[in-house]
Design an enzyme around this catalytic site. Structure first.
Site, PDB file in Angstrom:
ATOM      1  N   HIS A 197      27.395 -59.453   7.691  1.00  0.00           N
ATOM      2  CA  HIS A 197      28.082 -57.850   6.789  1.00  0.00           C
ATOM      3  C   HIS A 197      29.177 -57.754   6.754  1.00  0.00           C
ATOM      4  CE1 HIS A 197      25.417 -57.319  10.460  1.00  0.00           C
ATOM      5  NE2 HIS A 197      26.505 -55.757  10.249  1.00  0.00           N
TER       6      HIS A 197
ATOM      7  N   CYS B  28       1.410  -0.900   0.103  1.00  0.00           N
ATOM      8  CA  CYS B  28      -0.197   0.225  -0.012  1.00  0.00           C
ATOM      9  C   CYS B  28       1.249   1.405   0.046  1.00  0.00           C
ATOM     10  CB  CYS B  28      -0.951   0.028   0.814  1.00  0.00           C
ATOM     11  SG  CYS B  28      -0.261  -0.025   3.177  1.00  0.00           S
TER      12      CYS B  28
END
Length: 628
Positions: free
Chosen positions: A550, A385
């Site tokens: 693993h 504005c």
């Protein structure tokens, strides 16, 4: 000219005046603070620093206003010419030339704009910069001379007449009557135009001479609005009563006066309350010699105190208090009378009425070819504005809350039009300001609304963003699922599933699992030894007849990509006293194998599924269980 078109013209003119002053409010406040602190009657008198006061008000502030006015008309080039032209009225006068700046700034911008249009397309290639610079110099110099010889003296004469008129009003004690015009005009959103376009220039001139000015207080006094809101809080019922405290905080402490306008329109007779409050406040200000050193912007009580000169705090606060009390008394009587009659007051209806008064068009539909961003491209929304404070701050706050409620973290800010950031995707403005906003942010998508208080544009925008978020989440889930399925299939190959194997020793089973990983290109051959070393340190048996051998942590560098192998031993393999029927070799790169382990954990939790995995001769069954 119709009433509506006249009103729009007045509002447009007011916004233009305000647009020249508002971008420079920071400079006015800086001048006001220096004045309040360092002049001989200031809080911290200092002769050296006080020498800044005169040049700032004589040269800096008028030139800033002129530059802003010229820029509004013709961009930076217009601003420069406007500032040059204004030097003519500044040098030709011995008073601060704010009115002259408001004339010469836009005139300079308009003149250079027309001159540029004459030369456009008529300049030979290579001479554009030469013509551009010399035309600007000639126009600026000519306007400065014109201002010095003619416009300056005329403005000075008008200023003398105006000053005499103001002095007469003040001497006759008629200044409180200004509230008859100021307070109703504020409700029509002419507050910025009145304050920054008319009263501020008068106040700056008076403050330069007297060190303070009452003109800074005629429109900005928060007392009248506070009195109305307090009356609603005390005597109203239902939603209106509940909304009043929040409005009080926004109005009195935040300085956003627009918040109370609908409360007045809800019951038009309350104009008597704000007029009475404004007039009584001005009367007290005038009686006690109150004044501020600069415009309190925004008009909060904190800004009032900050702009109050030394020794004047009592007179300033007295006027605010009296205006609040008078406004409250009148508003209370009117609101109680409505309650006694059983009249229903509707804030929504008042907001709609306010929208009617400002024009109802909702220019939210985009024209063909205008920029439009998809929901996932939006990360900054700007409310703009004239001032970048009052109306736009309210709108930004409302939209920000709505977006937070749907889980959006899009940045929502409020800015003056001239300060719209270039990285904004969406700019929301009042319909009368949209064209200016488009020039300031040509790459943004522009949304025009008719008021910042209540508009369907907010919900439309929120729903659009919400839909985009939902679509994005769905898309992410789909991509994630597809990615996981693709990863799982890459991790496990059918040839690495061996069923119905005869029982062997633990280490042999581990070597068999490791060899499958090596032969498929998942690991280096040395990784097999790392799997054996890991088993020596701690068993990889995890329960339910499953072991997951693993490599140790140091073997990560031996892994080329994530993969697994599955060996089924119906008679089992001894893993340190536990029987493993499934031996699953794992090579995990990063965290890619964790999904497989999570899937395995879910599979073996179900006794029936775990049993079938141990005994099935259906290779596709195992493959699908581990990859889908």
């Amino acid at each position: 000219m119709t009433k509506s078109s006249f009103q729009n013209s007045v509002q447009s003119f007011g916004r233009f005046l305000s647009g020249m002053v508002m971008p420079n409010i920071g400079a006015f406040i800086a001048w006001g603070l220096i004045t309040a602190l360092f002049i001989p009657t200031g809080w911290l008198p200092n002769e050296g620093l006080a020498s800044l006061v005169g040049p700032m008000i004589t040269y800096l502030l008028p030139l800033l206003i002129a530059f802003s006015g010229g820029k509004l008309v013709a961009g930076i080039r217009g601003g420069v010419i406007g500032a040059v032209a204004t030097m003519g009225v500044i040098v030709g006068s011995d008073i601060p030339m704010f009115i002259g700046a408001m004339l010469m700034g836009p005139l300079g911008g308009y003149t250079i704009k027309k001159v540029d249009q004459l030369f456009e397309g008529n300049v030979k290639s290579g001479f554009e910069m030469l013509v551009s610079n010399f035309s600007a110099g000639i126009v600026g110099g000519a306007l400065a001379i014109l201002a010095f010889q003619i416009i300056g003296p005329v403005v000075y004469g008008l200023n003398t007449v105006l000053a005499a008129g103001v002095e007469f009003i003040v001497n006759q004690g008629l200044l409180p009557l200004s509230s008859l015009f100021v307070e109703p005009a504020k409700i029509l959103f002419l507050n910025n135009a009145i304050n920054h376009g008319v009263l501020s220039p008068l106040g700056i001139q008076e403050a330069a001479e007297a060190g303070r000015s009452i003109f800074f207080m005629l429109e900005t006094n928060p007392g009248p609005g506070l009195g109305v809101l307090l009356a609603y809080w005390v005597f109203a019922k239902g939603m209106i009563k509940q909304s009043a405290p929040g409005a009080i905080i926004i109005h009195f402490f935040g300085g956003i006066h627009e918040i109370y306008f609908p409360y007045v329109l809800m019951k038009p007779s309350l104009l008597l309350a704000v007029i009475g409050g404004g007039a009584s406040g001005v009367f007290v200000f005038n009686l006690l010699g109150a004044g501020l050193v600069a415009t309190p912007s925004p008009g909060s009580i904190f800004a009032y105190i900050a702009m109050t000169p030394r020794g004047a705090l009592f007179s300033v606060l007295s006027g605010v208090v009296v205006s609040t009390v008078v406004s409250f008394a009148i508003a209370s009587a009117l609101i109680k009378r409505s309650a006694d009659k059983g009249e229903e007051l509707s804030l929504d209806a008042a907001t709609n009425k306010l929208r009617d008064m400002k024009g109802r068009d909702l220019h939210n539909e985009k024209k063909s070819g205008e920029k439009s961003y998809s929901a996932d491209e939006i990360n900054k929304i700007v409310f703009a504005c004239d001032a970048g404070m009052g109306s736009s701050a309210m709108g930004a706050s409302r939209l920000r809350k709505k977006l937070e409620n749907v889980g959006s973290d899009i940045t929502v800010v409020n800015k003056a039009i001239e300060e719209i950031p270039q990285d904004a995707q969406i700019v929301i403005t009042h319909k009368n300001l949209t064209e200016r906003a488009k020039k300031a942010a040509p790459k943004a998508e522009h949304v025009s609304i008719d008021d910042f208080l209540q508009t369907p544009a907010y919900d439309m925008l929120v729903n659009r963003i919400k839909k985009g978020l939902e679509e994005k989440k769905t898309e992410v889930k789909t991509v994630k699922k597809e990615s996981e399925e693709k990863l799982n299939k890459n991790i496990l190959k059918k040839k690495n599933i061996k069923l119905g194997l005869e029982s062997v020793e633990r280490d042999e089973a581990i070597k068999m699992a490791g060899n499958l990983l090596y032969e498929s290109g998942y690991v280096d051959e040395d990784y097999i030894d790392a799997m054996l070393d890991r088993e020596e340190e701690l068993t990889t048996y995890i329960g339910q007849g499953v072991a997951i051998p693993h490599g140790v942590g140091s073997a990560k560098k031996k892994i080329k990509k994530t993969g697994i192998s599955i060996l089924q031993f119906p008679e089992g393999v001894d893993f340190d006293g536990e029987t493993a029927y499934l031996v699953i070799g794992i090579a995990g790169l990063g965290n890619e194998h964790l999904k497989v382990l999570a899937n395995l954990s879910e599979l073996i939790e179900n006794d029936e599924t775990a049993e079938k995995l141990r005994k099935t001769d259906d290779l596709d069954y195992i493959y699908n269980k581990f990859t889908l």
